[in-house]
Design a protein around this motif. Structure first.
Motif, short mmCIF file in Angstrom:
data_model
loop_
_atom_site.label_atom_id
_atom_site.label_comp_id
_atom_site.label_asym_id
_atom_site.label_seq_id
_atom_site.Cartn_x
_atom_site.Cartn_y
_atom_site.Cartn_z
N ALA A 77 56.04 72.46 25.52
CA ALA A 77 55.60 72.84 24.17
C ALA A 77 56.78 72.90 23.21
O ALA A 77 56.69 72.42 22.07
CB ALA A 77 54.88 74.19 24.21
N GLU A 78 57.91 73.46 23.68
CA GLU A 78 59.09 73.54 22.83
C GLU A 78 59.65 72.15 22.53
O GLU A 78 60.07 71.87 21.41
CB GLU A 78 60.16 74.41 23.49
CG GLU A 78 59.83 75.89 23.46
CD GLU A 78 60.83 76.75 24.22
OE1 GLU A 78 61.78 76.21 24.83
OE2 GLU A 78 60.64 77.98 24.22
N ALA A 79 59.65 71.27 23.54
CA ALA A 79 60.14 69.91 23.34
C ALA A 79 59.26 69.15 22.35
O ALA A 79 59.75 68.42 21.49
CB ALA A 79 60.20 69.16 24.67
N LYS A 80 57.95 69.35 22.47
CA LYS A 80 57.01 68.69 21.57
C LYS A 80 57.19 69.20 20.14
O LYS A 80 57.20 68.41 19.19
CB LYS A 80 55.58 68.97 22.05
CG LYS A 80 54.52 68.17 21.37
CD LYS A 80 53.15 68.43 22.00
CE LYS A 80 52.08 67.62 21.33
NZ LYS A 80 50.76 67.85 21.93
N LYS A 81 57.38 70.50 20.01
CA LYS A 81 57.58 71.11 18.70
C LYS A 81 58.88 70.60 18.07
O LYS A 81 58.91 70.25 16.89
CB LYS A 81 57.62 72.64 18.84
CG LYS A 81 57.76 73.38 17.55
CD LYS A 81 57.76 74.88 17.79
CE LYS A 81 57.98 75.67 16.53
NZ LYS A 81 58.04 77.11 16.78
N LEU A 82 59.93 70.53 18.87
CA LEU A 82 61.22 70.04 18.39
C LEU A 82 61.13 68.58 17.97
O LEU A 82 61.65 68.20 16.92
CB LEU A 82 62.29 70.22 19.47
CG LEU A 82 63.70 69.78 19.10
CD1 LEU A 82 64.24 70.61 17.94
CD2 LEU A 82 64.63 69.91 20.30
N ALA A 83 60.44 67.77 18.77
CA ALA A 83 60.28 66.35 18.43
C ALA A 83 59.51 66.19 17.12
O ALA A 83 59.86 65.35 16.28
CB ALA A 83 59.56 65.62 19.56
N ALA A 84 58.48 67.01 16.94
CA ALA A 84 57.70 66.95 15.70
C ALA A 84 58.56 67.36 14.50
O ALA A 84 58.49 66.73 13.44
CB ALA A 84 56.47 67.86 15.81
N GLN A 85 59.37 68.40 14.67
CA GLN A 85 60.24 68.84 13.58
C GLN A 85 61.27 67.76 13.23
O GLN A 85 61.54 67.52 12.07
CB GLN A 85 60.97 70.13 13.96
CG GLN A 85 60.09 71.35 13.94
CD GLN A 85 60.83 72.60 14.45
OE1 GLN A 85 61.86 72.50 15.10
NE2 GLN A 85 60.28 73.76 14.15
N ALA A 87 61.01 64.51 13.76
CA ALA A 87 60.33 63.38 13.14
C ALA A 87 60.00 63.69 11.68
O ALA A 87 60.16 62.85 10.79
CB ALA A 87 59.07 63.03 13.91
N LYS A 88 59.55 64.91 11.44
CA LYS A 88 59.20 65.31 10.08
C LYS A 88 60.43 65.32 9.18
O LYS A 88 60.41 64.77 8.09
CB LYS A 88 58.57 66.71 10.11
CG LYS A 88 58.12 67.19 8.76
CD LYS A 88 57.49 68.57 8.85
CE LYS A 88 57.13 69.09 7.48
NZ LYS A 88 56.61 70.45 7.53
N SER A 89 61.51 65.94 9.65
CA SER A 89 62.71 66.03 8.81
C SER A 89 63.36 64.65 8.64
O SER A 89 63.84 64.33 7.58
CB SER A 89 63.71 67.02 9.40
OG SER A 89 64.23 66.54 10.62
N LYS A 90 63.34 63.84 9.67
CA LYS A 90 63.93 62.51 9.58
C LYS A 90 63.13 61.65 8.60
O LYS A 90 63.70 60.97 7.76
CB LYS A 90 63.95 61.84 10.96
CG LYS A 90 64.60 60.48 10.96
CD LYS A 90 64.61 59.89 12.34
CE LYS A 90 65.24 58.51 12.32
NZ LYS A 90 65.18 57.87 13.62
N GLY A 91 61.81 61.71 8.70
CA GLY A 91 60.95 60.93 7.83
C GLY A 91 61.09 61.34 6.38
O GLY A 91 61.21 60.51 5.50
N SER A 92 61.12 62.62 6.12
CA SER A 92 61.19 63.08 4.73
C SER A 92 62.55 62.79 4.12
O SER A 92 62.65 62.43 2.97
CB SER A 92 60.86 64.58 4.63
OG SER A 92 61.84 65.35 5.30
#
Length: 133
Positions: A77-85, A87-92
């Motif tokens: 869950a932590e790895a998934k959350k970190l990956a999402a964060q 991806a979000k910060s990289k994309g923005s």
């Protein structure tokens, strides 16, 4: 136990949490020679550690396996959350950078078209090729 690896070693506090017991229970078992000091358990500074094998032999596998499953779920869950964060910060960030670059290019292009940019007109120049100095 592999040299230089802490995998398979647990502190008495971790064991107490896993099995729902008080860590003093483990220290009492050490005092009563239930564990072989230096083989099953070892004191490092003020912290007692125990091998996974000794822990399972003494307390069983059921609660330990439950603990490992919970730990694995938490890590996923932590790895998934970190990956999402990420991806979000990289994309923005990259979208903002592209947007800003396009915006600057458009301003420059518009300025050239409307003759707002006045450059220095260079009429003539000459190179000094005299190497005799």
């Amino acid at each position: 136990m592999a040299n230089g690896s802490f995998e398979g070693l647990y502190t008495f506090l971790e064991v107490a949490e896993i099995y729902g017991i008080d860590d003093s229970c483990l220290r009492k078992q050490v005092a009563r020679d239930k564990f072989v000091v230096g083989e099953d358990v070892k004191k490092m500074g003020r912290t007692w550690i125990i091998t996974e094998q000794a822990m399972i032999k003494t307390f069983g596998t059921l609660k330990f396996e439950d603990y490992k499953k919970k730990l694995e779920k938490k890590e996923k869950a932590e790895a998934k959350k970190l990956a999402a964060q990420m991806a979000k910060s990289k994309g923005s960030r990259s979208n903002n950078k592209v947007h800003n670059m396009n915006e600057k290019e458009e301003k420059i292009k518009d300025s050239w078209v409307s003759n707002e940019i006045n450059g220095i007109e260079l009429k003539s120049f000459a190179f000094n090729t005299n190497n005799s100095e």
